[in-house]
Design a protein around this motif. Structure first.
Motif, PDB file in Angstrom:
ATOM      1  N   ALA A   1      -0.473  20.750   0.255  1.00 57.57           N
ATOM      2  CA  ALA A   1      -1.471  19.734  -0.091  1.00 57.57           C
ATOM      3  C   ALA A   1      -0.974  18.356   0.353  1.00 57.57           C
ATOM      4  CB  ALA A   1      -1.748  19.754  -1.581  1.00 57.57           C
ATOM      5  N   SER A   2      -1.907  17.434   0.456  1.00 58.13           N
ATOM      6  CA  SER A   2      -1.558  16.070   0.879  1.00 58.13           C
ATOM      7  C   SER A   2      -2.451  15.056   0.163  1.00 58.13           C
ATOM      8  CB  SER A   2      -1.685  15.907   2.402  1.00 58.13           C
ATOM      9  OG  SER A   2      -2.975  16.286   2.838  1.00 58.13           O
ATOM     10  N   TYR A   3      -1.852  13.933  -0.109  1.00 61.35           N
ATOM     11  CA  TYR A   3      -2.556  12.852  -0.823  1.00 61.35           C
ATOM     12  C   TYR A   3      -2.718  11.675   0.130  1.00 61.35           C
ATOM     13  CZ  TYR A   3      -3.378   8.954  -4.010  1.00 61.35           C
ATOM     14  OH  TYR A   3      -3.879   7.829  -4.637  1.00 61.35           O
ATOM     15  N   TYR A   4      -3.948  11.102   0.150  1.00 65.12           N
ATOM     16  CA  TYR A   4      -4.248   9.971   1.022  1.00 65.12           C
ATOM     17  C   TYR A   4      -4.849   8.836   0.179  1.00 65.12           C
ATOM     18  CZ  TYR A   4      -3.770  13.544   4.605  1.00 65.12           C
ATOM     19  OH  TYR A   4      -3.291  14.559   5.383  1.00 65.12           O
TER      20      TYR A   4
ATOM     21  N   ALA B   1       0.822  -1.208   0.000  1.00 68.77           N
ATOM     22  CA  ALA B   1       0.000   0.000   0.000  1.00 68.77           C
ATOM     23  C   ALA B   1       0.857   1.261   0.000  1.00 68.77           C
ATOM     24  CB  ALA B   1      -0.926  -0.019   1.213  1.00 68.77           C
ATOM     25  N   VAL B   2       1.953   1.255   0.734  1.00 74.05           N
ATOM     26  CA  VAL B   2       2.847   2.425   0.768  1.00 74.05           C
ATOM     27  C   VAL B   2       3.476   2.643  -0.599  1.00 74.05           C
ATOM     28  CG1 VAL B   2       5.008   3.305   1.716  1.00 74.05           C
ATOM     29  CG2 VAL B   2       3.286   2.314   3.235  1.00 74.05           C
ATOM     30  N   ARG B   3       3.922   1.569  -1.257  1.00 70.74           N
ATOM     31  CA  ARG B   3       4.519   1.714  -2.586  1.00 70.74           C
ATOM     32  C   ARG B   3       3.497   2.270  -3.579  1.00 70.74           C
ATOM     33  NH1 ARG B   3       6.831  -3.390  -1.396  1.00 70.74           N
ATOM     34  NH2 ARG B   3       5.208  -4.403  -2.660  1.00 70.74           N
ATOM     35  N   ALA B   4       2.263   1.697  -3.554  1.00 68.92           N
ATOM     36  CA  ALA B   4       1.230   2.169  -4.480  1.00 68.92           C
ATOM     37  C   ALA B   4       0.868   3.621  -4.200  1.00 68.92           C
ATOM     38  CB  ALA B   4       0.000   1.267  -4.376  1.00 68.92           C
ATOM     39  N   ALA B   5       0.723   3.998  -2.913  1.00 66.40           N
ATOM     40  CA  ALA B   5       0.359   5.373  -2.569  1.00 66.40           C
ATOM     41  C   ALA B   5       1.467   6.343  -2.951  1.00 66.40           C
ATOM     42  CB  ALA B   5       0.052   5.459  -1.073  1.00 66.40           C
TER      43      ALA B   5
ATOM     44  N   LEU C   1      -6.522   0.584   5.609  1.00 68.37           N
ATOM     45  CA  LEU C   1      -5.170   1.092   5.820  1.00 68.37           C
ATOM     46  C   LEU C   1      -5.077   2.446   5.133  1.00 68.37           C
ATOM     47  CD1 LEU C   1      -2.308   0.322   6.925  1.00 68.37           C
ATOM     48  CD2 LEU C   1      -1.795  -0.491   4.617  1.00 68.37           C
ATOM     49  N   VAL C   2      -4.759   3.475   5.903  1.00 67.83           N
ATOM     50  CA  VAL C   2      -4.676   4.836   5.377  1.00 67.83           C
ATOM     51  C   VAL C   2      -3.199   5.209   5.241  1.00 67.83           C
ATOM     52  CG1 VAL C   2      -5.345   7.244   5.681  1.00 67.83           C
ATOM     53  CG2 VAL C   2      -6.854   5.407   6.492  1.00 67.83           C
ATOM     54  N   VAL C   3      -2.794   5.586   3.993  1.00 65.97           N
ATOM     55  CA  VAL C   3      -1.420   6.006   3.717  1.00 65.97           C
ATOM     56  C   VAL C   3      -1.452   7.468   3.294  1.00 65.97           C
ATOM     57  CG1 VAL C   3       0.669   5.599   2.366  1.00 65.97           C
ATOM     58  CG2 VAL C   3      -0.805   3.664   3.001  1.00 65.97           C
ATOM     59  N   GLY C   4      -0.689   8.306   3.969  1.00 66.15           N
ATOM     60  CA  GLY C   4      -0.641   9.735   3.640  1.00 66.15           C
ATOM     61  C   GLY C   4       0.696  10.130   3.041  1.00 66.15           C
TER      62      GLY C   4
END
Length: 454
Positions: free
Chosen positions: A139-142, A45-49, A129-132
């Motif tokens: 700005a921020s992407y989640y 998930a971290v890699r994809a985010a 699972l929330v990845v920020g």
């Protein structure tokens, strides 16, 4: 409270041990697999985010970026939900499906400060699972990734591990049962041989075992039986020899007293009373010798054969001058595998005991059950005190019971013979109170009902 048997305890120990080991292994396996899958899913998930965040960053670098369009261009599939927060507003490629509350305030502050972060939370009872990922200009992407499939996988894994633990427990119980039978088999053989010896079969022995420890038990038991057998045989021969040697002078005395008895009318009163006393005592002595000879034979095993115990009972009762209606039975016949000679002797002795000490037998009940025979002989005497009900079956027993039940013309061996005959059948005999007064002697002889001859 009933004590649990050794075999059951051994089986339970094996089962509980298997359960404890399998539960520990299953729990450890579950935790390791769960941690491994969660870590792997988090890394993916971290890699994809991070990759999607870089694409969003490029899209936002245009002069007039369309955030919704940028998010729709992302290939996130069905399990990942992209969100962008800029200038205090949330953006999504579809209407808000309730995922923005999944981003906690702490996570948002951490990401907006420029630090990527990950957090596991629940949305509508489903784990996510929330990845920020921080973007430019605050700005921020989640990216909210569903973990529902992983939860189902872990549930299946838990079920499988539980079934494996259950199967292991049952296997442990089976192994325990097998091991207990293997370990307790020699004890069972010893118990069986001891039962056979108790019933008079002094030839019973325990088979030797290949295990040296168990073989010691067999050798010690067989040596003990040999010693007991030798002593019992010696006692039996001594009693038989003594009784046999006493018969010759007794026969002479009996013949002499018979001559005196036939000429009693020629004697004066005192001499006639003395002759009567001598005649009675000689007869009693003859019965005593007969009982001793019979007692010497009781150490031999019972010779069971199909016998109509009801017909035999009626014949014995008739030979004792009792009316036929004294015998009670719910069946017209009762075939059972017993030793007829021993059965006849014990019934004769019970009837004689009732006649000598209880005013005569008033009821003789015969019941044949699936597991054996129940014989009851009732009398109308004073009964037997509770503290002497075991003593009356001893040899030459004398006590308050014998005195209260009518004199001492018996030999003191009748009930001892009854106990010996019952023991030869591996049965039991006891004295109870007869309803309405008197004594009830109950004999239980185990045995199989005999088949009716074709």
């Amino acid at each position: 409270m009933r004590t649990v048997g050794l075999r059951t305890r051994v089986t339970a120990v094996f089962a509980l041990g298997a359960l404890a080991v399998s539960a520990a292994i299953a729990g450890t396996t579950y935790q390791l697999v769960r941690t491994s899958l969660l870590d792997e899913r988090e890394r993916a998930a971290v890699r994809a985010a991070t990759l999607d965040g870089s694409l969003v960053r490029q899209g936002l670098s245009a002069d007039e970026p369309d955030i919704a369009l940028v998010l729709r261009n992302l290939e996130t599939g069905e399990t990942r939900r992209p969100l962008v927060r800029t200038d205090g507003a949330w953006f999504s490629r579809t209407a808000d499906a309730g995922f923005t509350p999944a981003v906690s305030r702490e996570l948002r502050q951490l990401v907006e400060s420029g630090t990527p972060a990950v957090q596991r939370v629940e949305v509508r009872d489903d784990p996510v699972l929330v990845v920020g990922v921080p973007l430019q200009d605050g700005a921020s992407y989640y990216e909210v990734t569903s973990l529902a499939e992983l939860r189902r996988t872990l549930a299946v894994l838990a079920t499988v591990l539980g079934l494996v633990a259950l199967a292991t427990t049952l296997a442990g119980a089976a192994v325990g049962s097998w091991a207990s039978r293997l370990v307790l088999r020699p004890l069972g053989e010893v118990a069986q041989a001891a039962g056979a010896i108790a019933s008079g079969d002094l030839s019973a022995r325990v088979a030797r075992d290949r295990d040296p420890d168990l073989d010691k038990l067999a050798l010690a038991f067989n040596a003990m039986v040999d010693e007991v057998s030798a002593r019992s045989e010696g006692d039996r021969r001594f009693a038989a020899d003594v009784s046999h040697e006493l018969r010759s002078p007794l026969q002479t005395l009996s013949a002499a007293t018979s001559v005196l008895a036939r000429r009693r009318q020629d004697l004066d009163g005192r001499t006639g009373s003395a002759v009567d006393l001598i005649t009675a005592e000689v007869a009693r002595f003859e019965q005593l010798v007969t009982d001793l000879l019979e007692l010497a034979k009781t150490d031999r095993p019972a010779e069971r054969r199909p016998t109509d115990v009801l017909a035999l009972t009626r014949a014995v009762v008739g030979s004792r001058g009792l009316p036929p209606d004294v015998v009670e039975s719910s069946a017209p016949s009762a075939l059972l595998e017993v030793d007829p000679r021993r059965y006849e002797q014990l019934l004769v002795n019970l009837l004689d005991n009732a006649a000598n000490h209880g005013g005569g037998a008033v009821r003789v009940a015969v019941r044949v059950q699936d597991d054996g025979l129940v014989l009851e002989v009732d009398d109308e005497g004073p009964g037997v005190p509770a503290d002497e009900r075991e003593l009356v079956f001893d040899r030459f027993a004398r006590g308050r019971a014998a005195s209260a039940r009518g004199g001492s013309e018996g030999t003191g061996l009748g009930l001892a013979l009854v106990a010996q005959h019952v023991q030869a059948h591996r049965g039991t005999v006891e004295v109870l109170d007869r309803p309405g007064g008197g004594a009830r002697f109950r004999v239980v002889l185990p045995g199989r009902p005999a088949a009716v001859p074709a």
